[in-house]
Write an enzyme that holds these catalytic residues in place. Structure first.
Site, PDB file in Angstrom:
ATOM      1  N   CYS A 149      42.152 -32.544  59.974  1.00 41.17           N
ATOM      2  CA  CYS A 149      42.094 -33.989  59.767  1.00 41.17           C
ATOM      3  C   CYS A 149      40.719 -34.323  59.178  1.00 41.17           C
ATOM      4  O   CYS A 149      39.748 -33.591  59.367  1.00 41.17           O
ATOM      5  CB  CYS A 149      42.258 -34.807  61.034  1.00 41.17           C
ATOM      6  SG  CYS A 149      43.822 -34.531  61.862  1.00 41.17           S
ATOM      7  N   ARG A 169      41.606 -31.032  54.192  1.00 43.03           N
ATOM      8  CA  ARG A 169      41.628 -30.918  55.652  1.00 43.03           C
ATOM      9  C   ARG A 169      42.997 -31.232  56.249  1.00 43.03           C
ATOM     10  O   ARG A 169      43.188 -31.137  57.462  1.00 43.03           O
ATOM     11  CB  ARG A 169      40.584 -31.850  56.263  1.00 43.03           C
ATOM     12  CG  ARG A 169      39.189 -31.600  55.764  1.00 43.03           C
ATOM     13  CD  ARG A 169      38.235 -32.626  56.294  1.00 43.03           C
ATOM     14  NE  ARG A 169      37.927 -32.393  57.684  1.00 43.03           N
ATOM     15  CZ  ARG A 169      36.933 -31.634  58.122  1.00 43.03           C
ATOM     16  NH1 ARG A 169      36.145 -31.035  57.253  1.00 43.03           N
ATOM     17  NH2 ARG A 169      36.721 -31.473  59.402  1.00 43.03           N
ATOM     18  N   TRP A 212      46.244 -33.680  59.735  1.00 41.65           N
ATOM     19  CA  TRP A 212      46.938 -32.401  59.915  1.00 41.65           C
ATOM     20  C   TRP A 212      47.460 -32.453  61.340  1.00 41.65           C
ATOM     21  O   TRP A 212      46.701 -32.491  62.302  1.00 41.65           O
ATOM     22  CB  TRP A 212      45.975 -31.233  59.730  1.00 41.65           C
ATOM     23  CG  TRP A 212      46.666 -29.906  59.823  1.00 41.65           C
ATOM     24  CD1 TRP A 212      47.353 -29.263  58.837  1.00 41.65           C
ATOM     25  CD2 TRP A 212      46.743 -29.052  60.977  1.00 41.65           C
ATOM     26  NE1 TRP A 212      47.860 -28.072  59.308  1.00 41.65           N
ATOM     27  CE2 TRP A 212      47.500 -27.915  60.605  1.00 41.65           C
ATOM     28  CE3 TRP A 212      46.258 -29.142  62.275  1.00 41.65           C
ATOM     29  CZ2 TRP A 212      47.770 -26.878  61.491  1.00 41.65           C
ATOM     30  CZ3 TRP A 212      46.530 -28.106  63.164  1.00 41.65           C
ATOM     31  CH2 TRP A 212      47.280 -26.987  62.765  1.00 41.65           C
ATOM     32  N   ASN A 241      39.348 -36.943  64.449  1.00 45.73           N
ATOM     33  CA  ASN A 241      39.529 -35.537  64.078  1.00 45.73           C
ATOM     34  C   ASN A 241      39.190 -34.707  65.311  1.00 45.73           C
ATOM     35  O   ASN A 241      38.093 -34.857  65.846  1.00 45.73           O
ATOM     36  CB  ASN A 241      38.597 -35.185  62.913  1.00 45.73           C
ATOM     37  CG  ASN A 241      38.469 -33.685  62.672  1.00 45.73           C
ATOM     38  OD1 ASN A 241      37.435 -33.215  62.243  1.00 45.73           O
ATOM     39  ND2 ASN A 241      39.501 -32.931  62.930  1.00 45.73           N
ATOM     40  N   GLY A 242      40.134 -33.871  65.757  1.00 48.22           N
ATOM     41  CA  GLY A 242      39.878 -33.059  66.943  1.00 48.22           C
ATOM     42  C   GLY A 242      41.087 -33.068  67.846  1.00 48.22           C
ATOM     43  O   GLY A 242      42.160 -33.544  67.464  1.00 48.22           O
ATOM     44  N   GLU A 272      45.666  -8.732  53.405  1.00 48.11           N
ATOM     45  CA  GLU A 272      45.361  -9.917  52.599  1.00 48.11           C
ATOM     46  C   GLU A 272      46.492 -10.201  51.590  1.00 48.11           C
ATOM     47  O   GLU A 272      46.866 -11.350  51.385  1.00 48.11           O
ATOM     48  CB  GLU A 272      44.006  -9.724  51.892  1.00 48.11           C
ATOM     49  CG  GLU A 272      43.575 -10.847  50.965  1.00 48.11           C
ATOM     50  CD  GLU A 272      43.432 -12.212  51.642  1.00 48.11           C
ATOM     51  OE1 GLU A 272      43.523 -12.309  52.868  1.00 48.11           O
ATOM     52  OE2 GLU A 272      43.278 -13.197  50.908  1.00 48.11           O
ATOM     53  N   LYS A 296      48.435 -13.701  51.575  1.00 43.92           N
ATOM     54  CA  LYS A 296      48.495 -14.576  50.383  1.00 43.92           C
ATOM     55  C   LYS A 296      49.931 -14.914  50.058  1.00 43.92           C
ATOM     56  O   LYS A 296      50.268 -16.063  49.803  1.00 43.92           O
ATOM     57  CB  LYS A 296      47.878 -13.895  49.153  1.00 43.92           C
ATOM     58  CG  LYS A 296      46.413 -13.952  48.865  1.00 43.92           C
ATOM     59  CD  LYS A 296      45.718 -15.254  48.814  1.00 43.92           C
ATOM     60  CE  LYS A 296      45.463 -15.860  50.163  1.00 43.92           C
ATOM     61  NZ  LYS A 296      44.186 -15.739  50.776  1.00 43.92           N
ATOM     62  N   GLU A 339      51.623 -17.255  52.831  1.00 43.22           N
ATOM     63  CA  GLU A 339      51.137 -18.633  52.987  1.00 43.22           C
ATOM     64  C   GLU A 339      51.503 -19.530  51.812  1.00 43.22           C
ATOM     65  O   GLU A 339      51.633 -20.734  51.998  1.00 43.22           O
ATOM     66  CB  GLU A 339      49.633 -18.685  53.296  1.00 43.22           C
ATOM     67  CG  GLU A 339      48.701 -18.428  52.153  1.00 43.22           C
ATOM     68  CD  GLU A 339      47.232 -18.620  52.541  1.00 43.22           C
ATOM     69  OE1 GLU A 339      46.916 -19.519  53.315  1.00 43.22           O
ATOM     70  OE2 GLU A 339      46.400 -17.850  52.037  1.00 43.22           O
ATOM     71  N   LYS A 365      42.852 -26.560  54.593  1.00 44.85           N
ATOM     72  CA  LYS A 365      41.781 -25.670  54.119  1.00 44.85           C
ATOM     73  C   LYS A 365      40.773 -25.365  55.224  1.00 44.85           C
ATOM     74  O   LYS A 365      40.221 -24.284  55.285  1.00 44.85           O
ATOM     75  CB  LYS A 365      41.085 -26.338  52.922  1.00 44.85           C
ATOM     76  CG  LYS A 365      40.024 -25.497  52.262  1.00 44.85           C
ATOM     77  CD  LYS A 365      40.641 -24.427  51.404  1.00 44.85           C
ATOM     78  CE  LYS A 365      39.605 -23.525  50.766  1.00 44.85           C
ATOM     79  NZ  LYS A 365      40.214 -22.224  50.446  1.00 44.85           N
TER      80      LYS A 365
HETATM   81  O1  M6R Z   1      36.937 -21.430  56.304  1.00 44.19           O
HETATM   82  P1  M6R Z   1      37.304 -20.099  56.921  1.00 44.19           P
HETATM   83  O2  M6R Z   1      37.033 -18.956  56.047  1.00 44.19           O
HETATM   84  O3  M6R Z   1      36.693 -19.927  58.290  1.00 44.19           O
HETATM   85  O4  M6R Z   1      38.871 -20.184  57.119  1.00 44.19           O
HETATM   86  C1  M6R Z   1      39.570 -19.164  57.768  1.00 44.19           C
HETATM   87  C2  M6R Z   1      41.061 -19.253  57.522  1.00 44.19           C
HETATM   88  O5  M6R Z   1      41.557 -20.470  57.993  1.00 44.19           O
HETATM   89  C3  M6R Z   1      41.400 -19.120  56.041  1.00 44.19           C
HETATM   90  O6  M6R Z   1      40.914 -17.930  55.502  1.00 44.19           O
HETATM   91  C4  M6R Z   1      42.930 -19.158  55.846  1.00 44.19           C
HETATM   92  O7  M6R Z   1      43.507 -18.015  56.403  1.00 44.19           O
HETATM   93  C5  M6R Z   1      43.279 -19.286  54.359  1.00 44.19           C
HETATM   94  N1  M6R Z   1      44.344 -20.228  54.208  1.00 44.19           N
HETATM   95  C6  M6R Z   1      43.723 -18.007  53.747  1.00 44.19           C
HETATM   96  O8  M6R Z   1      44.057 -18.150  52.416  1.00 44.19           O
END
Ligand code: M6R
Length: 637
Positions: free
Chosen positions: A2, A27, A100, A126-127, A510, A514, A517, A632
Site C-alpha cells: 500500500c 506498492r 494491496w 499502510n501496514g 529464478e 519469473k 509470477e 513491487k
Molecule cells: O525489494 P526486495 O528485493 O526486497 O523484494 C523482494 C521480493 O519481493 C522481490 O524480489 C519479488 O520476489 C519480485 N517480484 C521478483 O520478481
C-alpha cells in the site's frame, strides 16, 4: 505494501494526490482512493482496481475537465483535475491511498480512506494492525458499527472513540496509536481541524516533504520529488502535525521532538517505456548498462584492486569473521544464493542464506564476529528489515546491498553497497537482480583480495570475466528472436521445470519464479540431481524441462540428468554456451549464450530465462508489469 500520500497547501490538491499515487502504484493496485477536506465536509472518492479507475471517477466529477478532456491522455486529465469546479476546488488538505489487499477482498468498501462512524476522522494506512480483531470487538461492544473487513477501519473508529475524551486531535490520535499492535504509516484528517494533516509511523515507511507551497506526506520519495527535495524521515512512534506553513513532530507521549530535514540528492525520475511495450522488456534491455554502471569506479581494469570503500570491514575484521549470513526474499534471495556460492568458492568462509521470513522466527545465531548481508531491491521489504534489526541486536555487522540508498534498510546498515540499477518499475525484478549478483562478485573478489585467498593470476582472470559481461549480455539481447520463437512454441504448457546444478541452481529457481509470477504458469526450479528423488514422476510429453548447462564441474552431470528427463519424454530446452553434438539428440530447443567460465555464467544464463518468461506472458496477454496479487515493495510481514 500500500502507498499513502497527503498534502496541505494551496496548490491543486487533487493533482498532487493523484500524481503522488501514480508514483506509488508499484506498492499495490487493488484499489485507490482520496479524501479531501472541503471546509464543511470530508469528501471521499474510491475505486476498485488500478489508479486509472479513480482518475476516471474524478474526471467525471470535473465539470470543466469533462468538456476539455479527450481520450485517456493523462496530461489532459491532470489539467482537468486542476480546474475541478465543485466544492472540492476549495480543498486545501487531503490524503490518498493505493491498496494491496491484506484484510478483505479488493473492492470499493475495503478501499481506503476509511472514515469513523460520525465522519469525524478519515485516514489512510499502510501496514497491518495485528490486534484489530480484539479492538473491533471492544468497539462493537461500545456500539460502533463497521462497514469494511479491513484492519484499518478499526483505527478510524478508535480515534473517534478517543475524541470522546478530549478535543485535542493530536492527543486523540496518540491515545489510539498506543492501543495498536503491528505496523502503520498513517495519514489522518479530522473534520473539526480543517488546517492540519496528521501523520504517524511504526514499522512502515513515511516521509514528510517540506516546500514553500505547502507540505506533503508520502510512503516514498518519488511521490514528492516533483514538488520538493526537502525531506524529514519520520521514525517509529513519531507523530507529525502538519500545516501549510509548519511541521511539528511529537513522540507518542506528546513531547515535542526537533528533527532536521535532509535534502534528497535525486532528480525527479521520468519513468517511461522508451518505446518498449512493457517496463519489464525495457529493464531487461538496460542490463548491459546496469552492469557498466555497477562496475563504474569499482573495477577499472583487471590488474587493479577492486574499490569497495563502502564495505567497512578491515582485514582484521575479516580474519575474525566466523560466519556470514545472507538474508533476502524472492529474486533477491536467488541473487543471495549465487553470492553464497561465490564467497565460499573465493574465500572459503561458510555462508548461510536464509529467506528473511524464516530467519526472523528462529533463534538468531549472530555475534560481533558475524557479518550479516541484507539484500533488497527496494530496501523496504518488511521481513528483511526485521531480520536486519535482529542481526544488529546480536552485534553483527550489517551490510546492505540495495538499489535504494535512501531506504529504511540503507539507514539501518553499518555498511551500504548501492547497486545502481536505476529505478525499476516492473514488479518482476530483472535488472536489479543482475546488479545484485554483480555486487556479490565484487564483494567476493574484494574479500578474496583482502584475505589473500586467491592467487593474483586467478584474481586478474576473474576480473577480466566481469569486465566482459556487458558485451556478452548485449550478444544475448541481440539474439532474442530465438528466445521469442521458443516462447511461442511452449506458451501453452501448463507446467514447467527448470533444472541446473552448482552456481546455476539459483538461476533455475529464478527462471521458475519469473515465469510463474508474470504468466501464472506453474513452474518449479530443482537441482538437476534431485529430479530422480521425486519430481521425475511429473515428467511426460506435456512437461517442458529447461536445463542450464555451462562448461565446468557439473556439465556432464546436468547432461546425464537431461537424458534421464528425455527418456521420460519430457520436452527439453537447453540454455547453454556449449557446442556439443550430444545436445542435439536430447533437446528440442537450444538457446545459446556466449562462451563463459561456469563461475561467471549466472547473469548470462538468467537473461534468456527473463526473456522466455516475458515473451510467454506477453503472448498469453498477461499484465506483465503489474501481475495480479503482487506489489513491487512488500512492506508487510
Ligand atoms: O525489494 P526486495 O528485493 O526486497 O523484494 C523482494 C521480493 O519481493 C522481490 O524480489 C519479488 O520476489 C519480485 N517480484 C521478483 O520478481
Amino acid at each position: 505494501m500500500c502507498g499513502i500520500v497527503g498534502y496541505v497547501g494551496s496548490e491543486p490538491l487533487i493533482s498532487y494526490l493523484l500524481s503522488g499515487l501514480s508514483k506509488l502504484e508499484y506498492r499495490g493496485y487493488d484499489s485507490a482512493g482520496v479524501a479531501v477536506h472541503t471546509g464543511d465536509s470530508i469528501k471521499i472518492f474510491k475505486a476498485q482496481g488500478k489508479l486509472d479507475n479513480l482518475k476516471n471517477i474524478l474526471r467525471d466529477k470535473c465539470e470543466a475537465g469533462v468538456k476539455t478532456l479527450s481520450g485517456d491522455a493523462q496530461g489532459a486529465a491532470m489539467q482537468g483535475f486542476n480546474s475541478f469546479k465543485t466544492s472540492e476546488e476549495k480543498a486545501k488538505i487531503g490524503i490518498g491511498h493505493i491498496r494491496w489487499a491484506t484484510h478483505g477482498i479488493p473492492n470499493e468498501i475495503n478501499a481506503h480512506p476509511h472514515v469513523s462512524p460520525e465522519s469525524k476522522v478519515a485516514l489512510v494506512h499502510n501496514g497491518i494492525i495485528e490486534n484489530y480483531k480484539e479492538i473491533k470487538e471492544e468497539l462493537i461492544a461500545k456500539g460502533f458499527e463497521f462497514k469494511s473487513q479491513t484492519d484499518t477501519e478499526v483505527i478510524a473508529h478508535l480515534v473517534e472513540d478517543c475524541l470522546r475524551n478530549t478535543n485535542n486531535f493530536g492527543q486523540a490520535l496518540r491515545c489510539a496509536l498506543k492501543k495498536l499492535d503491528g505496523a502503520y504509516a498513517l495519514g489522518v484528517i479530522f473534520m473539526d481541524d480543517p488546517d492540519t494533516l496528521y501523520a504517524a509511523k511504526k514499522s512502515a515507511p513515511l516521509i514528510i516533504g517540506l516546500s514553500d507551497k505547502g507540505n506533503y506526506i508520502a510512503s516514498d520519495i518519488p511521490a514528492i520529488l516533483e514538488y520538493t527535495k526537502k525531506v524529514i524521515y519520520l521514525d517509529d512512534f513519531e507523530i507529525a502535525e502538519i500545516k501549510e506553513n509548519s511541521v511539528k513532530i511529537f513522540d507518542i507521549e506528546g513531547n515535542k521532538i526537533d528533527k532536521k530535514y535532509e535534502i534528497v540528492p535525486w532528480e525527479p525520475v521520468s519513468v517511461n517505456k522508451m518505446g518498449y511495450k512493457h517496463f519489464m522488456l525495457k529493464e531487461i534491455h538496460e542490463q548491459p548498462d546496469v552492469i557498466r554502471q555497477t562496475l563504474f569506479n569499482r573495477l577499472i581494469c583487471s590488474s587493479e584492486p577492486i574499490k569497495l570503500d563502502e564495505v567497512k570491514l578491515t582485514a582484521e575484521n575479516l580474519k575474525n569473521l566466523d560466519r556470514i549470513q545472507i538474508i533476502a526474499c524472492g529474486t533477491s534471495l536467488h541473487a543471495a544464493l549465487i553470492g553464497k556460492y561465490l564467497i565460499e568458492e573465493f574465500i572459503g568462509i561458510p555462508v548461510e542464506v536464509e529467506a528473511s521470513s524464516e530467519y526472523i522466527y528462529k533463534r538468531v545465531i549472530s555475534n560481533s564476529n558475524s557479518l550479516t548481508i541484507g539484500v533488497s531491491q527496494s530496501g523496504e521489504t518488511a521481513d528483511t528489515i526485521t531480520a536486519i534489526k535482529l542481526a544488529k541486536e546480536k552485534g553483527s555487522h550489517v551490510l546492505v546491498v540495495t538499489n535504494r540508498p535512501d531506504s529504511t534498510m540503507a539507514r539501518l546498515a553499518d555498511s551500504l553497497l548501492p547497486i545502481n540499477a536505476g529505478f525499476e518499475v516492473s514488479v518482476a525484478a530483472t535488472k536489479s537482480y543482475t546488479a545484485q549478483v554483480l555486487a556479490f562478485y565484487l564483494l567476493a573478489l574484494k574479500l578474496a583480495e583482502v584475505n589473500g585467498s586467491l592467487p593474483s593470476e586467478k584474481l586478474e582472470e576473474y576480473k577480466k570475466q566481469l569486465l566482459q559481461l556487458p558485451q556478452k549480455v548485449e550478444m544475448i539481447l541481440n539474439n532474442k528472436k530465438e528466445i521469442h520463437a521458443c516462447a511461442i512454441k511452449f506458451h501453452n504448457a501448463k507446467n514447467f521445470i527448470f533444472v541446473a546444478r552448482g552456481i546455476n541452481y539459483p538461476v533455475a529457481l529464478e527462471g521458475a519464479l519469473k515465469l510463474k509470477e508474470i504468466s501464472y504458469i506453474n513452474a518449479t526450479g530443482y537441482p538437476a540431481g534431485e529430479l530422480k528423488h521425486g519430481p521425475i514422476a511429473m515428467l511426460d510429453e506435456t512437461m517442458p524441462v529447461v536445463s542450464i548447462l555451462t562448461p565446468g564441474k557439473v556439465y556432464e552431470k546436468v547432461l546425464s540428468n537431461s537424458e534421464e528427463s528425455k527418456a521420460r519424454e519430457a520436452r527439453m530446452i537447453a540454455i547453454t554456451s556449449v557446442n556439443d553434438s550430444k545436445l542435439d539428440s536430447i533437446f528440442e530447443y537450444i538457446i545459446k549464450i556466449p562462451q563463459t567460465d561456469e563461475l561467471f555464467s549466472p547473469i548470462l544464463t538468467t537473461i534468456p530465462l527473463q526473456l522466455l518468461a516475458y515473451y510467454i506472458a506477453e503472448f498469453l496477454g498477461k499484465d506483465v508489469d503489474q501481475p495480479r496479487n503482487l506489489a513491487k515493495s512488500v512492506t508487510v510481514e
